[in-house]
Design a protein around this motif. Structure first.
Motif, PDB file in Angstrom:
ATOM      1  N   THR A 125       5.006  -6.309   0.179  1.00  0.00           N
ATOM      2  CA  THR A 125       5.399  -4.915  -0.011  1.00  0.00           C
ATOM      3  C   THR A 125       5.368  -4.567  -1.498  1.00  0.00           C
ATOM      4  O   THR A 125       5.652  -5.418  -2.347  1.00  0.00           O
ATOM      5  N   HIS A 175       2.490  -3.079   2.584  1.00  0.00           N
ATOM      6  CA  HIS A 175       3.446  -2.034   2.906  1.00  0.00           C
ATOM      7  C   HIS A 175       3.884  -1.346   1.617  1.00  0.00           C
ATOM      8  O   HIS A 175       3.894  -1.965   0.534  1.00  0.00           O
ATOM      9  N   ILE A 185      10.512  -2.769   7.908  1.00  0.00           N
ATOM     10  CA  ILE A 185       9.273  -3.543   7.848  1.00  0.00           C
ATOM     11  C   ILE A 185       9.425  -4.834   8.654  1.00  0.00           C
ATOM     12  O   ILE A 185       8.536  -5.222   9.415  1.00  0.00           O
TER      13      ILE A 185
END
Length: 332
Positions: free
Chosen positions: A64, A87, A292
């Motif tokens: 991420t 992400h 997530i």
């Protein structure tokens, strides 16, 4: 989860402080074109400092990236990160235009990654509690609201806040907080009317918005860059059975007054703020990371964030033309 921070200015530093103490999270890289800022963020997190994002991409276990860049850079970097299968947690506003925000949303969906936009006001205890109280029926049906947000004129690197083409100005950058909250509270907007006042020396930008909602509710929003006092937020939410009030300069809890309460007999009911070990930015990014991990839906969706940009754009159009702007359709 391995996460990197892209942009190490004010917000990037705040992310660094919070992520460094978050269980189950490791900051593996921080990126800023200013090497000194990157090194300071690296010292906070124990991460490796970079001055270009391509070097960051050499990390194989990155999951991420938190995008804390100036608004005009959100779209190109989010698209780049999505293509890499990463992400993205991106600071608000999503982008300067609805078209760009929707392109970011589509790119992340295409590449199977999550995109979260940091509308942090939903995570501030007093605002979250006000939303809960307003929807609990404690003040009857909420019909009107007034939001104020005052702060000093922001000073970004290279003066990017001064350029509406980079920051979007006081409406897109500051008042979008209250636009998002008002839409969360009242739903879809029917029309927007806005007026702005700007001054170069000393720098000042002031805006007033009136939002008419499809459910017949009305919200008045005031934003002020260049306020000479402390950062201030205030709101009132009025229903047919009472009112919820908050003033950051006066109290740290909600003041709920009910129409059937007798004077001198508990007319004001204090609802304390939720006790917070960490600041709202911590809880916001922690929430996004959990989404997530478990595939859950966030408190603020990318659709919500796109809608806030659309309303802010309409407000800017109204301010430029002096006419109300009707809002058509919904953001898909």
């Amino acid at each position: 989860m391995n996460i990197a921070i892209l942009g190490c200015g004010t917000m990037g530093t705040a992310y660094a402080h919070n992520l460094a103490k978050m269980p189950g999270v490791t900051v593996t890289g921080v990126v800023d074109i200013n090497a000194g800022r990157a090194e300071r963020a690296a010292a906070l997190t124990g991460a490796k400092a970079y001055t270009d994002v391509e070097s960051l991409f050499e990390q194989k276990d990155l999951v991420t990236v938190a995008v804390c860049l100036p608004t005009y850079l959100h779209k190109p970097f989010v698209l780049k990160l999505a293509e890499r299968g990463l992400h993205v947690i991106c600071e608000k506003p999503a982008a300067l235009t609805l078209e760009d925000a929707l392109e970011m949303k589509a790119a992340c969906e295409k590449h199977g990654v999550r995109l979260f936009i940091g509308h942090v006001v939903r995570f501030f205890p007093n605002y979250h509690d006000a939303y809960r109280q307003a929807n609990s029926g404690s003040i009857g049906t909420p019909k009107m609201a007034h939001f104020k947000r005052y702060g000093s004129y922001p000073q970004g690197m290279d003066g990017w806040y001064n350029d509406p083409g980079k920051s979007g100005g006081v409406i897109m950058d500051l008042l979008i907080h209250d636009i998002d909250f008002a839409c969360w509270l009242f739903g879809e907007v029917e029309s927007v009317y806005a007026s702005t006042v700007k001054r170069d020396e000393p720098e000042m930008e002031y805006a007033q918005l009136t939002l008419h909602f499809k459910n017949k509710a009305i919200a008045s929003l005031t934003g002020y860059w260049g306020y000479p006092g402390p950062f201030t937020t205030q709101f009132e939410i009025s229903g047919n059975q009472g009112i919820i009030r908050f003033d950051s300069t006066q109290v740290q809890s909600l003041d709920i007054k009910l129409v059937n309460a007798e004077a001198g007999e508990g007319a004001a009911v204090q609802v304390p703020s939720s006790p917070s070990l960490y600041d709202p930015y911590y809880y916001e990014v922690q929430h996004f990371i959990e989404c997530i991990r478990n595939g859950g839906e966030p408190l603020v969706s990318i659709k919500d964030a796109c809608y806030a940009v659309a309303i802010a754009q309409a407000a800017e159009q109204s301010a430029q033309t002096g006419q109300p702007v009707m809002i058509g359709g919904t953001v898909s």
